[in-house]
Write a protein that holds these residues in place. Sequence first.
Motif, PDB file in Angstrom:
ATOM      1  N   GLU A 303       0.838  -1.207   0.000  1.00  0.00           N
ATOM      2  CA  GLU A 303       0.000   0.000   0.000  1.00  0.00           C
ATOM      3  C   GLU A 303       0.868   1.249   0.000  1.00  0.00           C
ATOM      4  N   ALA A 304       1.983   1.194   0.739  1.00  0.00           N
ATOM      5  CA  ALA A 304       2.905   2.328   0.755  1.00  0.00           C
ATOM      6  C   ALA A 304       3.525   2.539  -0.624  1.00  0.00           C
ATOM      7  N   ARG A 305       3.892   1.451  -1.275  1.00  0.00           N
ATOM      8  CA  ARG A 305       4.480   1.564  -2.606  1.00  0.00           C
ATOM      9  C   ARG A 305       3.472   2.127  -3.611  1.00  0.00           C
ATOM     10  N   GLY A 306       2.222   1.721  -3.471  1.00  0.00           N
ATOM     11  CA  GLY A 306       1.201   2.254  -4.364  1.00  0.00           C
ATOM     12  C   GLY A 306       1.051   3.760  -4.219  1.00  0.00           C
ATOM     13  N   PHE A 307       1.046   4.227  -2.970  1.00  0.00           N
ATOM     14  CA  PHE A 307       0.918   5.675  -2.757  1.00  0.00           C
ATOM     15  C   PHE A 307       2.165   6.409  -3.260  1.00  0.00           C
ATOM     16  N   MET A 308       3.342   5.844  -3.043  1.00  0.00           N
ATOM     17  CA  MET A 308       4.559   6.496  -3.523  1.00  0.00           C
ATOM     18  C   MET A 308       4.554   6.604  -5.045  1.00  0.00           C
ATOM     19  N   ARG A 309       3.993   5.610  -5.712  1.00  0.00           N
ATOM     20  CA  ARG A 309       3.852   5.677  -7.178  1.00  0.00           C
ATOM     21  C   ARG A 309       2.978   6.867  -7.562  1.00  0.00           C
ATOM     22  N   TRP A 310       1.844   7.000  -6.872  1.00  0.00           N
ATOM     23  CA  TRP A 310       0.935   8.114  -7.149  1.00  0.00           C
ATOM     24  C   TRP A 310       1.615   9.445  -6.840  1.00  0.00           C
ATOM     25  N   LEU A 311       2.314   9.507  -5.701  1.00  0.00           N
ATOM     26  CA  LEU A 311       2.966  10.743  -5.283  1.00  0.00           C
ATOM     27  C   LEU A 311       4.077  11.132  -6.246  1.00  0.00           C
TER      28      LEU A 311
END
Length: 617
Positions: A303-311
């Motif tokens: 989930e953290a990696r997904g948000f970092m992708r978006w960010l």
Amino acid sequence: MTYKRIEDYGLIGNMHTAALVGNDGSIDWLCLPFFDSPAIFNSILDDDKGGRFSISAVDAVDNRQIYFPETNILITRFGSDHSAAQVTDFMPGHEEHDPAGDPWTGDSGDICCSDSKVIRLVHGVLGKTNMRMECTPAFEFAGTGHQVERTSNGVVFTSDAGQKLSLTANCEFDIENGSAFANFALDHGESIAFVLEQLESSSATPTSFTADEADEQFKETVEFWRDWVSKCTYQGRWREEVIRSLLALKLLTFSPTGAIIAAPTASLPEEIGGERNWDYRYCWIRDAALTIDAFMRMGYVDEARGFMRWLGSRTRESNGSSDSPLQIMYGIRGEHQLEEKTLDHLSGYRDSQPVRIGNGAYDQFQLDIYGELMESVYIYNRHGWPISYDMWMSLSGILDWVAGNWQRPDEGIWEVRGGRKHFVHSKLMAWNALAKGLKLADERSFPANRDLWISARDEIFHEIMDKGWNEEIQSFTQSYGSSVVDAALLQLLNIGALSPRDPRMISTLKRIEETLVRDSLVYRYDPEESLDGLSGTEGTFTMCTFWLAESYTRAGRLDDARFLFERMIGYASPLGLFAEETGPTGDMLGNFPQAFTHLALINSAFILNRALDQQQS
């Protein structure tokens, strides 16, 4: 008009969208195909014309709702003296994240459609139960008409704008005034499956499940959620509450891009009859970053990696803007403009107007987001996945900007609409951004403008101690020159800027207790003061109560922390969910369920449990 309490709803979803299901078996909120799409069922915002999809027992004298253990599958049970039935509601899950590669440079591409199905499996439990189904869509927030026609195994609703919604089941449907109805009876052991979905084209074939096929979908969805829950590393005292909060937060993630929304609803009021009614179906940098902190503490790296992708996509779009490198919030695909509109044809939840969609705060300046962002990046780098050089260079440019712009007034964490001020919490988070950036640079030996960052970090701290402190009331204040305290000041302690033994922190904590705490519940600021440019009042801010429990923990007041934490747990809905605020009688207020509240519960439980373990060892 008859409205259910906000706490009388449960949430189902598939990481594309989500639905609120009442304890009476009525889906009163659903946006298709995505979180930010116009609502198809929205009777929670207008009981008369908002539309709903209801399945209930005709003669029931009792109804109750539970989650199937460790899942986001809802079971609503209906009973009478001689019969009983249940409705099992779920949406098969969607996961699109890529576990490989650098999330900072990833790109999710276009999201044009969603395979979102609501499956409602109705089962006879005792005797013979007479059931009734009603499906009345209200497309475009009840803003457009529609037609309905029968198909071989159900009905199709077509809006005037061309949106198609199919409903299938192995029963006879009646059509009246744009609604579909079905009356049927189930003996013990009999089942029937209703499947609702949006048809992406006029040639698409509606999905139809037999009861056995729906039961297989149910079992697969149970396995999906239990596999996800099994990754949780928390084994502490409040595991059940933490798991439910994690499951709620997972439902608020938009899997195609990694964005995390603040809440799945729009315009649920912070005061019944008041005007603080906002659309929370978007991704706030602050909320999402803090959610990532909670996920990381519990072992959820994907989930953290997904948000970092978006960010990462948002940072590359900024191109070093001199005004602000990042907006405070974006759409779930990264949309920059979130035009706010009022829907005057809707009466609002319990006549709370205006009903707003979109959010005009998207162009506000809020300095604090960089502190929360760097906090999450620091935790991600240490416990999740080492950040890349490209990611660091983007972040170091942001930190250069913070060092040169922290002196500016802003709208602050509470998104006031009464003008910019020098909010102490905003300055604190600018300090935290630079402090965490320096720690990260040192730990990874990254190149950095250390002299610039150190100078700005120290200057901010001195200014907070000087201008943020009110000698007369012996407390830090909400903004420079103010005499009003703010629950956000608890973060002085919670992020480690001040020691719990610092006399200024001790007296500020006492002032917050005297001013903002009512029967263990915490207001974000003095409820008698209108500090946000709006009329009326609001409830206590549930996240702030968990913040106070965390502050007590860090101050070594473990008995106070546990009492406060467990008392707040008692205000959860029957399903363990929380809205944004809590009213004077314990009723829930604001959008629901709220990511801010659930992430604060998780973090408080984690820190308090660790402290209690250390005390016993």
